[in-house]
Design a protein around this motif. Structure first.
Motif, PDB file in Angstrom:
ATOM      1  N   THR A  34      57.549 -16.758 134.232  1.00  0.00           N
ATOM      2  CA  THR A  34      56.910 -15.797 135.129  1.00  0.00           C
ATOM      3  C   THR A  34      55.770 -16.459 135.889  1.00  0.00           C
ATOM      4  O   THR A  34      55.635 -16.292 137.104  1.00  0.00           O
ATOM      5  N   LEU A  35      54.947 -17.233 135.173  1.00  0.00           N
ATOM      6  CA  LEU A  35      53.842 -17.945 135.829  1.00  0.00           C
ATOM      7  C   LEU A  35      54.366 -18.896 136.902  1.00  0.00           C
ATOM      8  O   LEU A  35      53.848 -18.923 138.024  1.00  0.00           O
ATOM      9  N   ASN A  36      55.401 -19.649 136.569  1.00  0.00           N
ATOM     10  CA  ASN A  36      55.968 -20.588 137.546  1.00  0.00           C
ATOM     11  C   ASN A  36      56.589 -19.856 138.731  1.00  0.00           C
ATOM     12  O   ASN A  36      56.468 -20.308 139.879  1.00  0.00           O
ATOM     13  N   THR A  37      57.237 -18.730 138.468  1.00  0.00           N
ATOM     14  CA  THR A  37      57.821 -17.942 139.554  1.00  0.00           C
ATOM     15  C   THR A  37      56.729 -17.376 140.451  1.00  0.00           C
ATOM     16  O   THR A  37      56.838 -17.419 141.682  1.00  0.00           O
ATOM     17  N   LEU A  38      55.660 -16.854 139.839  1.00  0.00           N
ATOM     18  CA  LEU A  38      54.543 -16.339 140.636  1.00  0.00           C
ATOM     19  C   LEU A  38      53.907 -17.449 141.468  1.00  0.00           C
ATOM     20  O   LEU A  38      53.589 -17.245 142.643  1.00  0.00           O
ATOM     21  N   ARG A  39      53.744 -18.618 140.884  1.00  0.00           N
ATOM     22  CA  ARG A  39      53.197 -19.757 141.643  1.00  0.00           C
ATOM     23  C   ARG A  39      54.069 -20.054 142.871  1.00  0.00           C
ATOM     24  O   ARG A  39      53.558 -20.271 143.969  1.00  0.00           O
ATOM     25  N   ALA A  40      55.376 -20.058 142.673  1.00  0.00           N
ATOM     26  CA  ALA A  40      56.290 -20.329 143.793  1.00  0.00           C
ATOM     27  C   ALA A  40      56.178 -19.236 144.863  1.00  0.00           C
ATOM     28  O   ALA A  40      56.157 -19.533 146.061  1.00  0.00           O
ATOM     29  N   ILE A  41      56.087 -17.994 144.435  1.00  0.00           N
ATOM     30  CA  ILE A  41      55.946 -16.885 145.386  1.00  0.00           C
ATOM     31  C   ILE A  41      54.619 -17.001 146.130  1.00  0.00           C
ATOM     32  O   ILE A  41      54.568 -16.857 147.359  1.00  0.00           O
ATOM     33  N   PHE A  42      53.548 -17.285 145.405  1.00  0.00           N
ATOM     34  CA  PHE A  42      52.228 -17.406 146.041  1.00  0.00           C
ATOM     35  C   PHE A  42      52.191 -18.574 147.025  1.00  0.00           C
ATOM     36  O   PHE A  42      51.584 -18.473 148.079  1.00  0.00           O
TER      37      PHE A  42
END
Length: 163
Positions: A10-18
């Motif tokens: 989730t953290l990595n996905t959020l980083r990619a989205i951000f």
């Protein structure tokens, strides 16, 4: 983008989205006890903001008294609508500052952090928060999410929190 993710995923996905939306206004939504604060605290490099920290300094004293009163009551649709009114009036999402919230504010992209009822019950018990209230807030968020999905007015990301 949709899927079930561990905390690290989730953290990595959020980083990619951000990263993808670093010039946009991004709203990360989820019910109480879905893990928003935990994730926000681990994403400090992205200038993430918590709705309460953005909202409270902008609310006039008389409205703060109303909000404090409302927040002590069991959650209902009417209560949610009144809180939403105050959030829409005084809350803002800034470009480059992802906002973690229970309400979809004016923005270009929304990330919904969904959580199963079973895991939500565990999180609520750990925090001493009403599962029924969290579940009702979740249902209201899903209704708002579905409305935006139908309007097709925002980029939507759906993540299921699994731990």
């Amino acid at each position: 983008m949709a899927g079930e993710f561990t905390v690290n995923e989730t953290l990595n996905t959020l980083r990619a989205i951000f990263e993808k939306h670093k010039e946009d206004r991004v709203c990360v939504i989820g019910t109480t006890c879905a893990g928003k604060s935990t994730l926000l605290n681990q994403l400090s490099e992205y200038n993430c903001e918590d709705l309460d920290e953005v909202l409270w300094p902008n609310i006039p004293e008389e409205e703060k008294e109303l909000m404090n009163h409302l927040l002590k009551m069991p959650w209902t649709i009417e209560l949610g609508n009144e809180i939403d009114r105050l959030v829409y009036k005084f809350g803002r999402v800034k470009a480059g500052y992802p906002l973690f919230s229970t309400v979809i504010l004016d923005c270009e992209a929304v990330v919904y952090l969904d959580i199963s009822d079973e895991l939500l019950a565990v999180h609520c018990e750990k925090r001493g928060v009403s599962f029924e209230d969290s579940k009702n807030i979740k249902e209201a968020i899903e209704g708002d999410w579905n409305n935006h999905k139908l309007k097709n007015d925002k980029i939507l990301y759906y993540l299921t929190v699994t731990e």
